[in-house]
Motif scaffolding. Structure first.
Motif, short mmCIF file in Angstrom:
data_model
loop_
_atom_site.label_atom_id
_atom_site.label_comp_id
_atom_site.label_asym_id
_atom_site.label_seq_id
_atom_site.Cartn_x
_atom_site.Cartn_y
_atom_site.Cartn_z
N MET A 103 5.40 3.74 1.79
CA MET A 103 5.02 2.41 1.30
C MET A 103 5.03 1.43 2.46
N THR A 104 3.99 0.61 2.51
CA THR A 104 3.87 -0.41 3.54
C THR A 104 3.77 -1.78 2.90
N THR A 105 4.69 -2.66 3.18
CA THR A 105 4.63 -4.03 2.68
C THR A 105 5.58 -4.91 3.49
N LYS A 106 5.17 -6.17 3.64
CA LYS A 106 6.06 -7.17 4.24
C LYS A 106 6.63 -8.09 3.16
N LEU A 107 6.29 -7.80 1.90
CA LEU A 107 6.81 -8.59 0.79
C LEU A 107 8.23 -8.15 0.46
N TRP B 36 -3.57 13.36 -15.83
CA TRP B 36 -3.04 12.04 -15.56
C TRP B 36 -3.47 11.66 -14.15
N LYS B 37 -3.10 10.48 -13.70
CA LYS B 37 -3.36 10.10 -12.32
C LYS B 37 -2.09 9.53 -11.72
N ALA B 38 -1.93 9.72 -10.44
CA ALA B 38 -0.75 9.20 -9.75
C ALA B 38 -0.96 7.73 -9.42
N VAL B 39 0.05 6.92 -9.72
CA VAL B 39 0.05 5.52 -9.31
C VAL B 39 1.34 5.22 -8.57
N GLY B 40 1.28 4.24 -7.67
CA GLY B 40 2.46 3.76 -6.99
C GLY B 40 2.80 2.38 -7.50
N GLN B 41 4.10 2.11 -7.65
CA GLN B 41 4.52 0.82 -8.18
C GLN B 41 5.79 0.35 -7.50
N SER C 162 0.84 -1.19 0.00
CA SER C 162 0.00 0.00 0.00
C SER C 162 0.88 1.24 0.00
N PHE C 163 0.38 2.29 -0.64
CA PHE C 163 1.05 3.58 -0.71
C PHE C 163 0.17 4.62 -0.01
N SER C 164 0.79 5.51 0.74
CA SER C 164 0.05 6.56 1.44
C SER C 164 0.94 7.79 1.56
#
Length: 257
Positions: A62-66, A127-132, A34-36
């Motif tokens: 960014m939040t991830t345990k991956l 445009w729109k903002a995306v996180g990757q 997830s991005f915040s």
């Protein structure tokens, strides 16, 4: 078809380098990220001229345990088959917020080069903002952040007020022009049919005041007359639209005699 992309990734202090306006990479999109706290260009429109590469600052959490092996980044995107807008992205190392839960803050430097062959006038607009982020095993996660981004063609204005100096109460003529960046030809071209504001700042004043509105000619030319009642500085201001940036000319000082 999406616009061509060449990708080189460096895992820590990630750098993504692209030869054009990048397409989203192939692969299976994964969850678990997830991005915040996303900020792109301070919430302002991204305005691009015809020659200079533009640096866009961004920040996100960014939040991830991956496990991921490159490219946590945020960028402008228009959806599948259109691609993302960037030539180079540099992302900082993780600034740990909560190690146990995989929470990191990142700073980002995104670059847009209007001279690239894949960049053109059709890219102006929303445009729109995306996180990757790229995950282990050639997978990736991409999230729509529901943040609209405006990409605009830069405008320029010129001004000339005459005669200088002028007798108090006499008429002065203020001319100039408004041009707009053409990303297809890499030149500035006359921007006709625009409502442009003539503004005046009296000597000793702190700010400009709008005097009148003038419509630019088909070639972008501006011309009007006004009475000179006080010494001060004249300028033209264009407030922009959904595809064109706002801009003011430099000021032209007129003294009275």
């Amino acid at each position: 078809m999406g616009k061509a992309m060449w990708r080189v990734l460096v895992a820590a202090g990630a750098v993504a380098v692209f030869s054009g306006v990048g397409a989203v990479p192939a692969g299976a999109a994964e969850g678990g990220v997830s991005f915040s706290r996303v900020s792109v260009n301070g919430g302002k429109a991204i305005v691009v001229g015809v020659k200079e590469e533009v640096e866009v600052r961004a920040a996100f959490r960014m939040t991830t345990k991956l496990r991921y092996d490159g490219g946590p980044m945020v960028f402008p995107w228009r959806g599948s088959g259109v691609g993302g807008l960037y030539n180079t992205v540099i992302t900082s190392d993780c600034k740990v917020v909560d190690r146990a839960n995989g929470v990191c803050d990142f700073d980002e430097w995104l670059y847009i080069d209007p001279r690239h062959i894949d960049f053109g006038n059709e890219d102006a607009g929303t445009w729109k903002a995306v996180g990757q982020v790229f995950l282990a095993g050639d997978a990736y996660d991409i999230d729509d952040l529901h943040i609209p981004l405006q990409l605009k063609r830069a405008t320029r204005l010129t001004v000339n007020a005459s005669p200088e100096p002028v007798v108090a109460g006499k008429t002065i003529t203020v001319t100039g022009g408004v041009t707009r960046a053409n990303w297809d030809t890499h030149t500035y071209q006359g921007y006709g049919g625009r409502t442009v504001y003539l503004q005046f700042k009296a000597a000793g004043a702190a700010s400009y005041t709008t005097v009148k509105k003038v419509m630019s000619s088909s070639s972008g030319a501006l011309k009007t007359t006004v009475k000179a009642t006080r010494p001060g500085t004249w300028r033209w201001t264009y407030y922009g639209n959904t595809t064109s940036g706002a801009k003011s000319s430099t000021g032209d000082y007129v003294a009275l005699r």
